[in-house]
Each structure stands twice: as structure tokens, then as C-alpha cells.
Design an enzyme around this catalytic site. Structure first.
Site, PDB file in Angstrom:
ATOM      1  N   TYR A 109      -7.793  27.141   4.297  1.00  0.00           N
ATOM      2  CA  TYR A 109      -7.158  27.464   5.584  1.00  0.00           C
ATOM      3  C   TYR A 109      -6.937  28.967   5.701  1.00  0.00           C
ATOM      4  CZ  TYR A 109      -2.756  28.430   3.202  1.00  0.00           C
ATOM      5  OH  TYR A 109      -1.794  28.973   2.385  1.00  0.00           O
ATOM      6  N   PHE A 140      -0.831  35.743   7.968  1.00  0.00           N
ATOM      7  CA  PHE A 140       0.273  35.744   7.023  1.00  0.00           C
ATOM      8  C   PHE A 140      -0.093  35.072   5.695  1.00  0.00           C
ATOM      9  CE2 PHE A 140       0.894  31.912   9.602  1.00  0.00           C
ATOM     10  CZ  PHE A 140       1.008  30.929   8.636  1.00  0.00           C
ATOM     11  N   ASP A 141      -1.191  34.308   5.683  1.00  0.00           N
ATOM     12  CA  ASP A 141      -1.602  33.674   4.426  1.00  0.00           C
ATOM     13  C   ASP A 141      -3.018  33.126   4.578  1.00  0.00           C
ATOM     14  OD1 ASP A 141      -1.432  32.890   1.807  1.00  0.00           O
ATOM     15  OD2 ASP A 141      -0.547  30.942   2.283  1.00  0.00           O
ATOM     16  N   ILE A 162       4.750  21.168   5.147  1.00  0.00           N
ATOM     17  CA  ILE A 162       5.549  21.212   6.366  1.00  0.00           C
ATOM     18  C   ILE A 162       5.101  20.078   7.263  1.00  0.00           C
ATOM     19  CG2 ILE A 162       6.022  23.692   6.211  1.00  0.00           C
ATOM     20  CD1 ILE A 162       3.802  24.119   8.285  1.00  0.00           C
ATOM     21  N   TYR A 191       8.670  26.323   9.770  1.00  0.00           N
ATOM     22  CA  TYR A 191       9.748  26.831   8.940  1.00  0.00           C
ATOM     23  C   TYR A 191      11.024  27.057   9.728  1.00  0.00           C
ATOM     24  CZ  TYR A 191       6.091  27.265   5.510  1.00  0.00           C
ATOM     25  OH  TYR A 191       5.076  26.973   4.635  1.00  0.00           O
ATOM     26  N   PHE A 203      -3.136  27.626  12.395  1.00  0.00           N
ATOM     27  CA  PHE A 203      -3.916  27.381  11.178  1.00  0.00           C
ATOM     28  C   PHE A 203      -5.356  26.999  11.545  1.00  0.00           C
ATOM     29  CE2 PHE A 203       0.427  26.453   9.896  1.00  0.00           C
ATOM     30  CZ  PHE A 203       0.535  27.144   8.701  1.00  0.00           C
TER      31      PHE A 203
END
Length: 583
Positions: free
Chosen positions: A70, A80-81, A100, A126, A143
Site C-alpha cells: 500500500y 505519510f507511509d 484500523i 485514527y 490508501f
């Protein structure tokens, strides 16, 4: 093919806080960013399936274990990731609270190799807390996810038969030794290994710990020549550690397998009669010499040799170690003309090493054999009377007799060789004069005129190992003979014999003009008269003129063209004189 044993693998442990953060980020893992509708906060995950594979054998459900890649971004596109940046797939159970909520929901129903864009609202991500220093409070997450694997602890090995041959001589069982080709891929199609690139099959025992458990199970029941697709969950493959750099942890494996052959070390030779001719009166035993044709193939049907391609039979002794042990066994008990299939396990053929470039190691061999003929060096002529004349037969053919006979000669497989009928006249021979093969000479003895016989003549009484024109070496011959006529022969060395005592004054009777000499004309006239009057007979089967000429030459001792009283001697008198000389 990888064996069950695996190399050691070092697992790096991260600080607890960083590990938890990474787990939460991985849990989010599958979506491409898409702006949320202006002024309307999202209540649930937005899913865009922008690439759906054609084949989807299963979809993600709660409790499944998945592996995926992902990229995670914010609404403005800032990343962010990313699992790609870490070069590590996410491997986790779905729907049990480890991800999540938005990612748990977004992965449901996904297929392997499917790509999705997920928009996760804050309350499913979050929330109002975020992740300090990484994800701000109340952040909508985007995502881009690609699913690479899915399995469940309740999964078993999945077997799909792609091609099954019509003939299946045996199926794989535990403890069997198999030879097979394979292509190995991950569930997303990524290739990790293939036997074809190594130019040889993968050879191993089944159910003995040499293979991963899933392959042990997936090969069971396979037939030689069968193609299968075998899907193996990780816990029946390489599990949490994977294998080297080519099989990641928790990876499902897909094998496309072609089984080449299978045998068991306890196997014996397998025999299958394909065609059995009627009237089998004798079966081959150890010590027999056999001529046969064959096609030799591997268990997958690959032809490795054929006697037909050389246009000659394979000739050998049976049970004497001249052929592989399995063939020695498989040929015994066969009938002339029989067709049989002989399946030989490698330990009775060429073993683990194989031979040449056509028979690989540990190969099962299949021979389709046609028995042409066989004999034993001690075999006599086989005589079978087909018919006899109705009248009483007081005299039969014997050594020295001059006989005329018709014959048909063939090989035992029916191949016609010679026939007297092709020449329009009977064959002539003096029995015992070595003018015909020994077996035929023997088979004609004891026959009545008009009798018909079948003779089976072994090669040592026919044309031997070398054969003759039109006759293969070591061939057993089949004759059908009919005796047309028979005449008593003459003793060896005689050209003429008297039926009674010769005239007391032989020379005077022979000297027709009484001039004291007998020229060829008088000699010929005299001998012909004795024959016509039944007082004597000439050597049968010869031209009378030549025989009489030879007789004259024998008596004309000074070769002056005339016989005198001193020169004329009976052969019996000459033989008696020779005996006295030797004494």
C-alpha cells in the site's frame, strides 16, 4: 523445488512504540487518495475498485490472513507511509481488530491482484487523536492497495486437475518415488522457481519428509502424464519464515505440476498382455534365445528407443543377464506372437544414474513388445502331421532316399520367405546328402508319399545366427511340406547298383560287337538296357547321361576312350581290394 528444511532467518525486533505505530500504519494499508465530497463528511469507507483481475477464486473475508502492499497519503497527496518504501509486505489477519476499522472494511471482498483506492474517514482511522508526529487529528486517509495473497487457517491444499491422461497405470501414494516438472509462483503470479530451467525433473520421495507438507499432499493420487495446479497455504509450505529471498513469510504457493513417472522401491515388473495368439503350446523360459520387436518409452510417453526404427529384431538370450533384469523377467512366460507391455521400475532397469541422454536417472521404462520367435539350443525339429494318404504306407522316406516335395517356408510371425510352388516344380533332394538344411532333412524322414507335415525348425538346424539371403539371423523357420515322390537311394559313392547279381561274364555282355573293347556308345547302351529291364538302377535325381558318363570315366582307367576287360571292375570288388590293401 525447495525441500522442507529452511535456512536460518534473522528477525529484527523494533522498540515497542515504533512497532505499534508500524502495525497501525500497516493496518491501514490499501487505498489511493481521492478527495472527499466538499461539505459532506464521510460516514463510511469509500472504495474504488480500479483494477479487478479476470479470475477471482476467492475473496477476502473476516478472519483471513492477507499480504498486501500500500501507499498512504493525505488529502493533499502528501505521503505519510508506504510498504513499498520499507520493501516489506503487510502480512496480517483481517477483521479481528489488528487494523484500523477503515482498512478492515476496505479489504473485505478483495481478490488477489486487485487494486483498490480507499478513502478512510477519521472516525474509522485514527480519530481525533491521530498519531503523534505522523498523522494529525481528524485526518482523512487515502490508501492505494494491491492484494497479493489471502488464506485462512482452515484452508487445505487445493488441487485442480488440468489434464488427466486416458490411461493411468498407477497413482502416486505415500513412500512412492516421483519425477515431475513444475513451475512455482506466489499467489499473485510472481515466479519463484521452475524445474524446466534446470533441464531436468525434480526427483524425490513422497510422504517421507523430503517435501513441504502441502506438496506431499498435492501429489497424492496423480497419474503419470497428469497436469495439476496445487495451491498450498503458508502453514503447509514455508510459514512465517519464508524461504530465502524468493518466498516471503506467510506466502501461499502455487505449483503447476506435470508428473513424469512414479514407482516404489518395492515395485516388481508389471506385465500386461495386449494380444495373445491362439494355440500357445510353449512359453519362453530362462535359457531360450528370443527375437522380438519393441517400442521403449518413458512413463510420460516419451519414446527413447525402438527396434522398428532399425528394421530388425532385438535378439538375445532370456534370463541370462544380457538385458536389464526387468526385461529378463518380463520376457519369460511369453508366447510366440504375443504382444505384451512390460513396465520396469528403475531399480530393475538403469537405476538412479540412467543411461545415455535418453533415459534419465530413476526412470520407469515401458516396453511394448512383440515376440517374433524363440528357441532353445537344445530344441529338436517339431513335427506335426497335417494329413496322411488314406492307403497303407509301407515305405517311408529314409536317409539316402531321393525325394521330391513341395514346401512353403515362413517365419513364425507369418512372413512368407520361399515356396516351391513359385518355381512350378517340386524341390528335389537326397536325404542325408547335406543339400538342404539339417532341420528340413530331418523333418522329411519318415514321411509317406502324399503326406503333409508342419515343421518348426530352430535356427541351429536351419541358417544359424548369420541367417541367409532373405532369412534373418537366428530365425526359427516354419515349413509346410508335402512329399510328392520317393525313390530308394544308392549307397554312398555308388552311381549304379544291381538289383540281382551282375552277369557272370559282364565284360562280354557289355562288348556288343565283340571286338575286345567297349566304347562309350556300347557302355551307355548296355547300362540303359539294364535299367529298362529292371536289373539295376542309376543314382536318382541326376541326369542319366551324366551319371553314365561318369561311370564310363571311372572304368576307363587309362583314359584312352575305351574300356578293356582288365579295366572293368565292379565298385564292390574295388572296395574289397582297398580293404585288403589297408590290412
Amino acid at each position: 523445488m525447495f525441500r522442507a528444511g529452511r535456512p536460518s532467518h534473522t528477525v529484527l525486533r523494533l522498540p515497542l512504540l515504533q512497532s505499534l505505530l508500524l502495525l497501525l500504519l500497516q493496518a491501514v494499508g490499501r487505498g489511493l487518495g481521492r478527495a472527499s465530497p466538499a461539505g459532506s463528511p464521510l460516514e463510511d469507507v469509500v472504495i474504488e475498485r480500479y483494477h479487478i483481475p479476470r479470475a477471482c477464486p476467492r475473496e477476502v473475508q473476516m478472519g483471513d490472513f492477507v499480504r498486501y502492499h500500500y501507499n498512504g497519503t493525505f488529502e493533499d497527496g502528501k505521503k505519510f507511509d508506504s510498504s513499498y518504501d520499507r520493501h516489506t509486505l503487510v502480512a496480517i489477519v483481517v477483521g479481528v481488530g489488528r487494523l484500523i476499522t477503515g482498512m478492515d472494511r476496505g479489504l473485505m471482498g478483495m481478490c488477489v491482484n486487485e487494486r483498490r483506492r480507499l478513502i478512510v474517514p477519521p472516525h474509522l482511522g485514527y480519530g481525533s487523536i491521530g498519531v503523534a508526529g505522523l498523522i494529525p487529528p481528524d485526518a482523512t486517509l487515502y490508501f492505494d492497495v494491491v492484494l497479493l495473497d489471502v488464506w485462512n487457517k482452515a484452508d487445505t491444499v487445493q488441487v485442480s486437475t488440468l489434464l488427466r491422461p486416458p490411461h493411468c497405470p498407477r497413482m502416486v501414494q505415500d513412500s512412492d518415488f516421483v519425477r515431475y516438472h513444475y513451475n512455482g509462483t506466489l499467489l499473485d503470479g510472481t515466479a519463484f522457481d521452475t524445474s524446466y530451467s534446470r533441464g531436468g525433473t525434480y526427483d524425490t520421495y513422497v510422504g517421507s519428509g523430503w517435501l513441504i507438507k502441502g506438496m506431499d499432499q498435492g501429489l497424492l493420487g496423480m497419474c503419470p502424464g497428469e497436469r495439476r495446479k496445487i495451491v498450498i497455504p503458508p502453514f503447509l509450505a514455508y510459514g512465517e519464515k519464508g524461504y530465502g529471498t524468493v518466498i516471503p513469510p506467510q506466502a501461499s504457493l502455487v505449483f503447476h505440476v506435470l508428473l513424469i513417472d512414479v514407482h516404489n522401491p518395492k515395485d516388481t515388473v508389471q506385465l500386461e498382455t495386449l494380444e495373445l495368439p491362439p494355440g500357445c503350446v510353449r512359453r519362453a523360459v530362462a535359457g531360450d534365445f528370443m527375437r522380438y520387436h519393441y517400442n521403449g518409452s518413458l512413463m510420460d510417453g516419451t519414446l527413447f528407443d525402438s527396434s522398428y526404427s532399425r528394421n530388425r529384431t532385438y535378439n538375445t538370450y532370456v534370463g541370462q543377464g544380457y538385458v536389464v533384469p526387468g526385461m529378463d523377467q518380463g520376457l519369460q512366460g511369453s508366447c510366440m506372437g504375443e504382444r505384451r507391455r512390460i513396465t520396469i521400475p528403475p531399480h530393475l532397469a538403469y537405476g538412479e544414474n540412467g543411461t545415455g541422454d535418453k533415459i534419465p536417472g530413476s526412470a520407469v521404462l515401458i516396453f511394448d513388445v512383440h515376440i517374433i520367435d524363440f528357441h532353445n539350443p537344445a530344441d529338436p525339429v517339431e513335427v506335426k502331421t497335417l494329413s496322411r494318404p488314406p492307403e497303407t504306407c509301407n515305405e517311408t522316406a529314409k536317409l539316402g532316399d531321393f525325394v521330391r516335395y513341395h514346401y512353403n517356408c515362413s517365419l513364425l510371425d507369418g512372413t512368407k520367405l520361399f515356396s516351391s510352388h513359385d518355381y512350378g516344380a517340386p524341390q528335389e533332394a537326397t536325404l542325408g546328402a547335406h543339400k538342404v538344411i539339417e532341420g528340413l532333412d530331418t523333418g522329411l524322414q519318415g514321411m509317406c508319399v502324399g503326406e503333409r507335415r508342419q515343421l518348426v525348425v530352430p535356427p541351429h538346424l536351419a541358417h544359424g545366427e548369420s541367417g541367409a539371403r532373405g532369412v534373418p539371423g537366428s530365425a526359427v523357420l516354419l515349413f509346410e511340406v508335402e512329399l510328392v515322390s520317393r525313390e530308394d537311394g544308392l549307397p554312398t559313392g555308388y552311381l549304379f547298383v544291381w538289383h540281382e547279381d551282375p552277369p557272370a561274364n559282364l565284360f562280354e555282355d557289355m562288348d556288343l560287337n565283340k571286338d575286345g573293347e567297349v566304347p562309350p556308345e556300347e557302355f551307355s547302351t548296355f547300362i540303359k538296357a539294364q535299367v529298362s529291364e529292371g536289373k539295376g538302377r542309376l543314382l536318382p535325381g541326376q541326369d542319366p547321361e551324366k551319371t553314365i558318363g561318369d561311370m564310363f570315366q571311372n572304368q576307363d582307367r587309362n583314359q584312352d576312350g575305351n574300356i578293356t576287360a582288365e579295366e572293368l571292375k565292379l565298385k564292390s570288388d574295388e572296395d574289397q581290394e582297398r580293404v585288403h590293401e589297408e590290412l
